[in-house]
Structure formats: C-alpha cells, structure tokens
Write an enzyme that holds these catalytic residues in place. Structure first.
Site, PDB file in Angstrom:
ATOM      1  N   ARG A   1      -1.109   4.951 -27.727  1.00  0.00           N
ATOM      2  CA  ARG A   1      -0.984   3.849 -26.778  1.00  0.00           C
ATOM      3  C   ARG A   1       0.437   3.427 -26.963  1.00  0.00           C
ATOM      4  O   ARG A   1       1.161   3.039 -26.033  1.00  0.00           O
ATOM      5  CB  ARG A   1      -1.847   2.880 -27.027  1.00  0.00           C
ATOM      6  CG  ARG A   1      -1.284   1.413 -26.305  1.00  0.00           C
ATOM      7  CD  ARG A   1      -2.567   0.405 -26.096  1.00  0.00           C
ATOM      8  NE  ARG A   1      -3.314   0.403 -27.218  1.00  0.00           N
ATOM      9  CZ  ARG A   1      -3.126  -0.226 -28.462  1.00  0.00           C
ATOM     10  NH1 ARG A   1      -1.703  -0.728 -28.647  1.00  0.00           N
ATOM     11  NH2 ARG A   1      -3.916  -0.246 -29.450  1.00  0.00           N
TER      12      ARG A   1
ATOM     13  N   TYR B   1       4.188  -3.067   0.055  1.00  0.00           N
ATOM     14  CA  TYR B   1       2.887  -2.454  -0.163  1.00  0.00           C
ATOM     15  C   TYR B   1       1.728  -3.368  -0.671  1.00  0.00           C
ATOM     16  O   TYR B   1       1.864  -4.239  -1.210  1.00  0.00           O
ATOM     17  CB  TYR B   1       3.155  -1.184  -1.516  1.00  0.00           C
ATOM     18  CG  TYR B   1       1.889  -0.923  -1.920  1.00  0.00           C
ATOM     19  CD1 TYR B   1       1.255  -0.029  -0.992  1.00  0.00           C
ATOM     20  CD2 TYR B   1       1.274  -1.118  -3.072  1.00  0.00           C
ATOM     21  CE1 TYR B   1      -0.037   0.469  -1.511  1.00  0.00           C
ATOM     22  CE2 TYR B   1       0.291  -0.450  -3.673  1.00  0.00           C
ATOM     23  CZ  TYR B   1      -0.617   0.329  -2.757  1.00  0.00           C
ATOM     24  OH  TYR B   1      -1.918   0.875  -3.312  1.00  0.00           O
TER      25      TYR B   1
ATOM     26  N   ASP C   1      11.477  -1.863  -5.932  1.00  0.00           N
ATOM     27  CA  ASP C   1      10.208  -0.901  -5.954  1.00  0.00           C
ATOM     28  C   ASP C   1      11.180   0.498  -5.455  1.00  0.00           C
ATOM     29  O   ASP C   1      11.406   0.278  -4.216  1.00  0.00           O
ATOM     30  CB  ASP C   1       9.088  -1.267  -5.309  1.00  0.00           C
ATOM     31  CG  ASP C   1       8.151  -0.202  -5.096  1.00  0.00           C
ATOM     32  OD1 ASP C   1       8.410   0.899  -5.050  1.00  0.00           O
ATOM     33  OD2 ASP C   1       6.886  -0.363  -5.140  1.00  0.00           O
TER      34      ASP C   1
ATOM     35  N   LYS D   1       3.648   9.202  -6.189  1.00  0.00           N
ATOM     36  CA  LYS D   1       4.431   9.597  -5.066  1.00  0.00           C
ATOM     37  C   LYS D   1       5.346  10.999  -5.143  1.00  0.00           C
ATOM     38  O   LYS D   1       5.036  11.899  -5.990  1.00  0.00           O
ATOM     39  CB  LYS D   1       5.058   8.446  -4.241  1.00  0.00           C
ATOM     40  CG  LYS D   1       3.821   7.359  -4.234  1.00  0.00           C
ATOM     41  CD  LYS D   1       2.852   7.542  -3.632  1.00  0.00           C
ATOM     42  CE  LYS D   1       1.783   6.515  -3.299  1.00  0.00           C
ATOM     43  NZ  LYS D   1       1.312   5.577  -4.334  1.00  0.00           N
TER      44      LYS D   1
HETATM   45  C1  PLP Z   1       5.753   1.293  -2.487  1.00  0.00           C
HETATM   46  C2  PLP Z   1       4.683   1.276  -3.491  1.00  0.00           C
HETATM   47  N1  PLP Z   1       4.632   0.754  -4.499  1.00  0.00           N
HETATM   48  C3  PLP Z   1       3.727   0.640  -5.453  1.00  0.00           C
HETATM   49  C4  PLP Z   1       2.435   1.481  -5.206  1.00  0.00           C
HETATM   50  C5  PLP Z   1       1.550   1.481  -6.236  1.00  0.00           C
HETATM   51  O1  PLP Z   1       1.272   2.708  -6.935  1.00  0.00           O
HETATM   52  P1  PLP Z   1      -0.041   3.357  -7.505  1.00  0.00           P
HETATM   53  O2  PLP Z   1      -1.031   3.634  -6.489  1.00  0.00           O
HETATM   54  O3  PLP Z   1       0.535   4.472  -8.432  1.00  0.00           O
HETATM   55  O4  PLP Z   1      -0.581   2.207  -8.524  1.00  0.00           O
HETATM   56  C6  PLP Z   1       2.400   2.140  -4.125  1.00  0.00           C
HETATM   57  C7  PLP Z   1       1.101   2.849  -3.854  1.00  0.00           C
HETATM   58  O5  PLP Z   1       0.859   3.601  -2.609  1.00  0.00           O
HETATM   59  C8  PLP Z   1       3.485   2.191  -3.004  1.00  0.00           C
HETATM   60  O6  PLP Z   1       3.476   2.724  -1.958  1.00  0.00           O
END
Ligand code: PLP
Length: 379
Positions: free
Chosen positions: A46, A98, A170, A195
C-alpha cells in the site's frame, strides 16, 4: 530528454535483478526483512511497490514534475487532493467539469463543510471575485468535459499565486503531450490515467504530479493513509501505455481535426465543439498553451432532439457507445444520459450539456472508416 523520449525512458531504469527492460510486475503485498526495519526500501505494497514506483516516476517525468503519485482511479486522485483541505475551506472550481468530479465535490465533500463555487472560467479574471480568506484551492479542467471550453492555466496560476491558493489542473483530456500545467504555474496536475495515459481501455487509474516536496509528502501521506492505490499489474499496463502516448496522441489529434471539420460541414449538425476552430471561444489560448487540439469532439444536432441523438449513438458501428474516452478505439457518448446524468438538468443545460449533445472520443482507426460510420448514423 524531449517529451517523445520521456514517454519511453523518463524516470525508468532497467531491472536490477535480471536487467529486464520493462519493470517486472511485483505482484507482492509485502517484502522480507532481515531484522525489523531491515529491508530494501519496500515494506508493504500500500505504501510502496516497485512497479508502481516506476510508473510514478514516469508520471513525474512526462508532466515535468518532481513527484508522481498513482491512485486506484482518477476520482481517488481527486479525493486525495480534497483531503488536503479542512472543514470551512472553500474551493473555486470550473463549472463545466466531469460529472464524477462534481458528484464527489457536492455529494461527499460538501457535507464535511467544504464549500465549492462552480464558475465559468473562460475569462480567468472571473475567479478572483470568488476568492476569500477561506479559499484554499482552485480546481481547473481544460479542455472541459464535454464542452471543450479552454481555460487559461497561466492566468489562473497568476491569480492563485497572488492569493496563496493551490491551483490543481485536471489534465485528462489534453495529456502532457498537449499541455504541461506545472510549467504554466499549476501546483498539482491530476489525471484519470484510465484515459489517454493508459490508452487501451483496460485499466482504471489516477495520477497526481507536483513539484513541491512538502505538498508531495502531504499527498503521499494521504495516499498511504487512505489506501486508494493501484495494483502492480495495472501499474505495468499504464506504464506500457505511456510508452506510445506521443504517437497515439498525434493520431488522435489528426483524426479529431478531420472529424470536427466533417461534422462542421454536415447539414444536420447545429454546432461542433472543438478547440481547433478559430471561432471556438479561447481558441487563441488553446493555440498558446496546447501543442494541438486533441481527439475529443462534441456536437449538437439541429432541433436538439433527445430521441434523435439516442438513435445516432445506437446506429454507430465503428464508434462504440460507451462511457470513458482516450483509448485507441473510438467511443461515442451521450452526456445527458451517461457521464453527466448525475448533474441536474438545469445545471447541465446552463453549461451547454443539452439533450442532443453527443461526445466523441476519436480513436486512432483509419479516419475514412470513422467518417463513413458517422455518415451512416447521422444520415
Ligand atoms: C476529465 C476527467 N476527470 C476525472 C475522471 C475520473 O477518472 P476515473 O474514472 O479514472 O476515476 C474522468 C473520468 O471520466 C474524466 O473524464
């Protein structure tokens, strides 16, 4: 090293045991000690794991940062950032973000006494009026999901610095191939590595990268204390994905541009959202802070009919109707009923997420096949 070399070699060294070129998958939870505390730098997975550590070094390298941290998902990475805060603190966040980030902010953290201001940041100066003595974090997503709004990271960083507030970006949509927020003054870069970094739709993973040692220590304390870490197999897969990030992104951008232009000329399409259009709001900022415009394209059909949009996504054959983005294969999504379903209709419509909005994650297939597919589905 230049970026295209960093994706392959950044932060990496050959395996000490046998010289393996790829880091072995250290599928172990614990490590033998010769005497209490007598170990080779790893005690419990961990806290640290050699495969995860190789990946964390790669994250840091490609984002031009000093410290990388891997998490079990993008949301777990965001969650770790929010745990830096205390009850009573305030956050100024992009309003068009998101849906899962919005849900985490409003449904989990608001009840712990953290206040969020969701605002349009296309004019970065807007942020300043929401900053109070309680503001501790500015949260930026650019390009935004799914409206492709572009936010000026450098301008946000100037404001954040002036008020001694952390700026987190992000960078999931852009990836470090297109933009490197730390170089533009951000304190924290966050990724859903699920992604583009992973790139093959086979892993859920999150990442944070920072420059400041103290901030890195606080985040790594949270990473270990909360325990939302990825396993070694997933770490290996993302590390492998990153090695082709630059070539994949180049093709995502080329195909994205061709599809944006195709849709823009289509008589049944009302509007196409893609930051490469000179008419796109903040196109000039995109041109300055990004190397290219990415593979994400959203569009709205004429008449804004919910059922018609559903029919289009159902008819697609090469594009798969699915949540997520950033894989080699093209995906289509209907934000109003999928990724953004957790945002109330009035809220989502304020930011442009209307009933007929369709979001495409343009993959790296032959672009002619992608265009033919759109042609047969839209009619
Ligand atoms: C721009 C963005 N930030 C954060 C996330 C969250 O990521 P995760 O699905 O890996 O938890 C996503 C998921 O679609 C996203 O598109």
């Amino acid at each position: 090293m230049k970026f295209n070399t960093k994706t392959i070699h950044g932060g990496q060294e050959h395996d000490k045991a046998y010289g393996a070129v790829m880091p072995p998958i250290y599928q172990t939870s614990t490590y033998a000690q010769s005497t209490p505390g007598g170990h080779k730098g790893f005690e419990y997975s961990r806290t640290h794991n050699p495969t995860r550590q190789a990946l964390e070094k790669s994250f840091a390298s490609i984002e031009n940062g000093n410290y990388g941290l891997a998490f079990a998902s993008g949301l777990a990475a965001i969650d770790a950032v929010l745990k830096l805060l205390n009850p009573g603190d305030e956050v100024v966040s992009t309003n068009d973000l998101y849906g899962g980030s919005y849900r985490l902010f409003t449904k989990v953290y608001e009840k712990f006494g953290i206040k969020f201001h969701f605002i349009g940041m296309e004019n970065a100066a807007n942020i300043e009026q929401y900053i109070t003595a309680k503001t501790k974090l500015v949260w930026v997503e650019t390009p935004t999901n799914p409206m492709m709004n572009i936010i000026d990271i450098k301008a946000c960083s100037d404001i954040a610095k002036k008020h001694s507030v952390l700026l987190a970006v992000d960078n999931t949509f852009a990836t470090p191939y297109l933009q490197q927020p730390l170089d533009l003054g951000a304190d924290i870069v966050m990724h859903s590595a699920t992604k583009y970094l992973g790139g093959h739709s086979d892993v859920i993973m999150g990442a944070l990268v920072v420059n400041d040692k103290d901030l890195a220590e606080r985040l790594s304390f949270i990473q270990n204390a909360s325990g939302a870490v990825p396993g070694p197999q997933d770490s290996f897969l993302v590390l492998r994905g990153i090695k082709t990030l630059h070539v994949r992104m180049q093709r995502h951008c080329e195909n994205g541009e061709a599809i944006a232009n195709y849709l823009n000329g289509h008589p049944k399409i009302e509007k196409v959202y893609w930051p490469g259009f000179t008419s796109h709001p903040n196109h000039n900022i995109a041109k300055t802070q990004m190397k290219d415009f990415g593979g994400m394209v959203s569009f709205v059909t004429k008449g804004n009919n919910y059922d018609e949009a559903i029919k289009i996504v159902e008819k697609l054959k090469v594009f798969t109707l699915a949540e997520s983005l950033g894989g080699v294969e093209s995906l289509a999504g209907h934000p109003a009923s999928m990724t953004h379903a957790s945002i109330p209709k009035e809220e989502r419509e304020k930011t442009g997420v209307v009933d007929s909005l369709i979001r495409l994650s343009v993959g790296i297939e032959d672009v002619d096949d992608l265009i033919s597919d759109l042609k047969q589905a839209i009619g």
